[in-house]
Design a protein around this motif. Structure first.
Motif: not given
Length: 91
Positions: A28-29, A54-56, A60-64, A87-91
């Motif tokens: 979830s966000d 990983l980012m590819a 766009p749902s995640w940020e490193m 460590f990725l986050t979902r904004p």
């Protein structure tokens, strides 16, 4: 929080896409993903994992938030395969 330790680097490309899609569907966000993965191909690891890959895959749902090499003294296999933490986050 999703904790992923040592599985993603064993997957083939299509499986890595499914892995990223599954994690995104579960999260979830505001959730986070902490992943340890090998960054070098060392048999039987077919390919290492990189921050750009990983980012590819996660899109766009995640940020490193950060990534860095593992600072702990690991096994000889971990040293050869160069394990990193992501460590990725979902904004």
């Amino acid at each position: 929080m999703i904790l992923a330790v040592g599985g993603s680097h064993c997957l083939r490309p299509a499986q890595r896409d499914a892995y990223a899609n599954g994690a995104t569907a579960l999260a979830s966000d505001g959730d986070t993903l902490l992943m340890m993965a090998f960054t070098r191909a060392v048999p039987p690891i077919p390919a290492g994992v990189s921050e750009s890959e990983l980012m590819a895959r996660f899109g766009p749902s995640w940020e490193m938030a950060w990534s860095h090499p593992d600072r702990a003294a690991g096994t000889s296999a971990m040293i050869r395969a160069a394990d990193d933490w992501f460590f990725l986050t979902r904004p």
